[in-house]
Design a protein around this motif. Structure first.
Motif, PDB file in Angstrom:
ATOM      1  N   ALA A  95       0.831  -1.209   0.000  1.00  0.00           N
ATOM      2  CA  ALA A  95       0.000   0.000   0.000  1.00  0.00           C
ATOM      3  C   ALA A  95       0.862   1.255   0.000  1.00  0.00           C
ATOM      4  O   ALA A  95       0.487   2.296  -0.564  1.00  0.00           O
ATOM      5  N   ALA A  96       2.021   1.169   0.617  1.00  0.00           N
ATOM      6  CA  ALA A  96       2.927   2.328   0.663  1.00  0.00           C
ATOM      7  C   ALA A  96       3.623   2.555  -0.673  1.00  0.00           C
ATOM      8  O   ALA A  96       4.187   3.622  -0.907  1.00  0.00           O
ATOM      9  N   GLY A  97       3.582   1.540  -1.538  1.00  0.00           N
ATOM     10  CA  GLY A  97       4.159   1.743  -2.859  1.00  0.00           C
ATOM     11  C   GLY A  97       5.194   0.726  -3.298  1.00  0.00           C
ATOM     12  O   GLY A  97       5.789   0.865  -4.370  1.00  0.00           O
ATOM     13  N   ALA A  98       5.429  -0.291  -2.478  1.00  0.00           N
ATOM     14  CA  ALA A  98       6.350  -1.343  -2.922  1.00  0.00           C
ATOM     15  C   ALA A  98       5.689  -2.149  -4.041  1.00  0.00           C
ATOM     16  O   ALA A  98       4.481  -2.392  -4.014  1.00  0.00           O
ATOM     17  N   HIS A  99       6.498  -2.538  -5.013  1.00  0.00           N
ATOM     18  CA  HIS A  99       5.948  -3.298  -6.147  1.00  0.00           C
ATOM     19  C   HIS A  99       5.958  -4.793  -5.897  1.00  0.00           C
ATOM     20  O   HIS A  99       5.119  -5.522  -6.406  1.00  0.00           O
ATOM     21  N   GLU A 100       6.946  -5.242  -5.165  1.00  0.00           N
ATOM     22  CA  GLU A 100       7.071  -6.680  -4.903  1.00  0.00           C
ATOM     23  C   GLU A 100       7.558  -6.892  -3.477  1.00  0.00           C
ATOM     24  O   GLU A 100       8.073  -5.975  -2.834  1.00  0.00           O
ATOM     25  N   TYR A 101       7.415  -8.131  -3.023  1.00  0.00           N
ATOM     26  CA  TYR A 101       7.736  -8.445  -1.636  1.00  0.00           C
ATOM     27  C   TYR A 101       8.366  -9.818  -1.595  1.00  0.00           C
ATOM     28  O   TYR A 101       7.777 -10.798  -2.042  1.00  0.00           O
ATOM     29  N   LEU A 102       9.576  -9.898  -1.090  1.00  0.00           N
ATOM     30  CA  LEU A 102      10.287 -11.168  -1.022  1.00  0.00           C
ATOM     31  C   LEU A 102      10.684 -11.427   0.428  1.00  0.00           C
ATOM     32  O   LEU A 102      11.288 -10.570   1.069  1.00  0.00           O
ATOM     33  N   ILE A 103      10.320 -12.595   0.910  1.00  0.00           N
ATOM     34  CA  ILE A 103      10.569 -12.928   2.314  1.00  0.00           C
ATOM     35  C   ILE A 103      11.869 -13.720   2.448  1.00  0.00           C
ATOM     36  O   ILE A 103      12.103 -14.675   1.696  1.00  0.00           O
ATOM     37  N   LYS A 104      12.707 -13.315   3.392  1.00  0.00           N
ATOM     38  CA  LYS A 104      13.923 -14.056   3.705  1.00  0.00           C
ATOM     39  C   LYS A 104      13.560 -15.294   4.524  1.00  0.00           C
ATOM     40  O   LYS A 104      12.701 -15.182   5.401  1.00  0.00           O
ATOM     41  N   PRO A 105      14.166 -16.450   4.325  1.00  0.00           N
ATOM     42  CA  PRO A 105      15.261 -16.686   3.380  1.00  0.00           C
ATOM     43  C   PRO A 105      14.738 -16.824   1.963  1.00  0.00           C
ATOM     44  O   PRO A 105      13.611 -17.250   1.736  1.00  0.00           O
ATOM     45  N   PHE A 106      15.578 -16.464   1.017  1.00  0.00           N
ATOM     46  CA  PHE A 106      15.215 -16.564  -0.389  1.00  0.00           C
ATOM     47  C   PHE A 106      16.350 -17.252  -1.135  1.00  0.00           C
ATOM     48  O   PHE A 106      17.488 -17.315  -0.647  1.00  0.00           O
ATOM     49  N   THR A 107      16.032 -17.738  -2.291  1.00  0.00           N
ATOM     50  CA  THR A 107      17.063 -18.323  -3.156  1.00  0.00           C
ATOM     51  C   THR A 107      17.364 -17.338  -4.285  1.00  0.00           C
ATOM     52  O   THR A 107      16.547 -16.447  -4.570  1.00  0.00           O
ATOM     53  N   PRO A 108      18.491 -17.486  -4.952  1.00  0.00           N
ATOM     54  CA  PRO A 108      18.749 -16.635  -6.129  1.00  0.00           C
ATOM     55  C   PRO A 108      17.627 -16.741  -7.156  1.00  0.00           C
ATOM     56  O   PRO A 108      17.245 -15.748  -7.782  1.00  0.00           O
ATOM     57  N   ASP A 109      17.079 -17.934  -7.320  1.00  0.00           N
ATOM     58  CA  ASP A 109      15.972 -18.112  -8.276  1.00  0.00           C
ATOM     59  C   ASP A 109      14.760 -17.288  -7.877  1.00  0.00           C
ATOM     60  O   ASP A 109      14.044 -16.770  -8.742  1.00  0.00           O
ATOM     61  N   ALA A 110      14.512 -17.186  -6.576  1.00  0.00           N
ATOM     62  CA  ALA A 110      13.346 -16.426  -6.113  1.00  0.00           C
ATOM     63  C   ALA A 110      13.491 -14.955  -6.483  1.00  0.00           C
ATOM     64  O   ALA A 110      12.512 -14.309  -6.905  1.00  0.00           O
ATOM     65  N   ILE A 111      14.683 -14.408  -6.330  1.00  0.00           N
ATOM     66  CA  ILE A 111      14.904 -13.006  -6.722  1.00  0.00           C
ATOM     67  C   ILE A 111      14.733 -12.854  -8.234  1.00  0.00           C
ATOM     68  O   ILE A 111      14.065 -11.932  -8.717  1.00  0.00           O
ATOM     69  N   ARG A 112      15.336 -13.778  -8.969  1.00  0.00           N
ATOM     70  CA  ARG A 112      15.224 -13.686 -10.424  1.00  0.00           C
ATOM     71  C   ARG A 112      13.770 -13.777 -10.875  1.00  0.00           C
ATOM     72  O   ARG A 112      13.336 -13.032 -11.757  1.00  0.00           O
ATOM     73  N   ASP A 113      12.996 -14.657 -10.249  1.00  0.00           N
ATOM     74  CA  ASP A 113      11.575 -14.782 -10.600  1.00  0.00           C
ATOM     75  C   ASP A 113      10.831 -13.473 -10.351  1.00  0.00           C
ATOM     76  O   ASP A 113      10.004 -13.045 -11.161  1.00  0.00           O
ATOM     77  N   LYS A 114      11.112 -12.833  -9.213  1.00  0.00           N
ATOM     78  CA  LYS A 114      10.444 -11.557  -8.913  1.00  0.00           C
ATOM     79  C   LYS A 114      10.833 -10.500  -9.947  1.00  0.00           C
ATOM     80  O   LYS A 114       9.992  -9.718 -10.394  1.00  0.00           O
ATOM     81  N   LEU A 115      12.100 -10.486 -10.303  1.00  0.00           N
ATOM     82  CA  LEU A 115      12.548  -9.478 -11.276  1.00  0.00           C
ATOM     83  C   LEU A 115      11.961  -9.737 -12.659  1.00  0.00           C
ATOM     84  O   LEU A 115      11.688  -8.794 -13.414  1.00  0.00           O
ATOM     85  N   GLN A 116      11.746 -11.001 -12.967  1.00  0.00           N
ATOM     86  CA  GLN A 116      11.079 -11.319 -14.232  1.00  0.00           C
ATOM     87  C   GLN A 116       9.638 -10.826 -14.197  1.00  0.00           C
ATOM     88  O   GLN A 116       9.146 -10.255 -15.168  1.00  0.00           O
ATOM     89  N   LEU A 117       8.969 -11.038 -13.059  1.00  0.00           N
ATOM     90  CA  LEU A 117       7.594 -10.558 -12.925  1.00  0.00           C
ATOM     91  C   LEU A 117       7.520  -9.048 -13.088  1.00  0.00           C
ATOM     92  O   LEU A 117       6.556  -8.506 -13.641  1.00  0.00           O
ATOM     93  N   LEU A 118       8.554  -8.376 -12.608  1.00  0.00           N
ATOM     94  CA  LEU A 118       8.594  -6.909 -12.685  1.00  0.00           C
ATOM     95  C   LEU A 118       9.076  -6.426 -14.053  1.00  0.00           C
ATOM     96  O   LEU A 118       9.110  -5.222 -14.309  1.00  0.00           O
TER      97      LEU A 118
END
Lengths: 127, 155
Positions: A95-118
């Protein structure tokens, strides 16, 4: 693409930087939200900010709110990268304006997936 | 209110163990299977480091990770992807162990009621005060090295 990794943990900054750099990002690091805002106000160009929530001086939610308040930063993509997994907190950040949200712990693939979505990295072609 | 996580209520699984396994698989080892419960009586640790975060609000507790400094060095190497012969400075060890405690603590917090707040991690060579009483402890075997995760009530 230019990324800003904001986390009070140097370890976490190095991990995220180590994931983003091979994806083509030129990465700058900041240890808290205020340091990040200062760098941006000084002219640092940012396409993507990866933002921790719990930080000293200025926390991630306050950083997101401050960035969204400024028209000059409307194109900055904001992704929370945090241990905060409470649904209400996720809703607050989005609501404050973040586009995506990733919870730790994460894998490199999880970050890449979010960036692909974005749309910040290209989709991997299936084998 | 004290730390209200009933770890026995998770149908035979230990949620803290599940969290630790996930943290190590995702962030440290890159694959699951390197963390398991310690078999038998754990050895008495020497030259320990303690990393913890507190959860405050509707529940008040401490998530404490302790291990020998030599193990903390190896955790740091694994987290940062350093080669075995690369030097590790103390500041990196403190930061890395604190971040592991932070991520474990944040996920433990999610087991309790909403609206609790996580403090920033602290790391010391001295065992922190844990006057409120032990709620849960878990001795872990990570690549043959001992790490102890414990949950404490805060007074």
């Amino acid at each position: 693409m230019k990324a800003l990794v904001i986390d009070d943990s140097r370890t976490m900054r190095r991990i995220v930087t180590g994931i983003l750099t091979p994806l083509g990002f030129e990465v700058t690091e900041a240890a808290d939200g205020q340091q990040a805002l200062d760098a941006m106000n000084a002219g640092l160009e940012v396409d993507l900010a990866c933002v921790d929530w719990n930080m000293p001086v200025l926390d991630g939610l306050s950083f997101v709110t401050a960035v969204r308040r400024e028209r000059k930063w409307r194109d900055v993509t904001l992704m929370m990268v945090t241990t905060e997994s409470e649904q209400a907190q996720i809703v607050r950040a989005l609501a404050a304006g973040a586009h995506e949200y990733l919870i730790k712990p994460f894998t490199p693939d999880a970050i890449r997936d979010k960036l692909q979505l974005l749309g910040l990295v290209e989709l991997e072609e299936s084998a | 209110m004290s730390f209200e996580i009933d770890v026995q209520a998770f149908e035979g699984t230990d949620p803290v163990y599940d969290i630790a396994s996930e943290v190590f698989a995702a962030m440290i080892d890159g694959e699951p299977g390197f963390v398991r419960p310690w078999e038998g009586a754990p050895p008495a640790p020497v030259d320990e480091l303690f990393a913890w975060v507190d959860v405050t609000g509707p529940m008040n507790g401490r998530v404490l990770l302790s291990t020998e400094t030599t193990t903390a060095v190896e955790v740091t190497r694994a987290l940062l992807g350093l080669a075995p012969d690369e030097p590790v400075v103390h500041a990196d060890i403190v930061d890395a162990l604190g971040e592991v405690a932070n991520v474990v603590g944040g996920n433990v917090k999610s087991l309790g009621p909403d609206h609790s707040v996580l403090t920033l991690p602290e790391v010391t060579k001295e065992r922190p005060t844990t006057e409120g009483g032990l709620l849960h402890t878990l001795s872990l075997d990570w690549r043959g090295r001992l790490l102890v995760l414990s949950l404490w009530m805060l007074p």
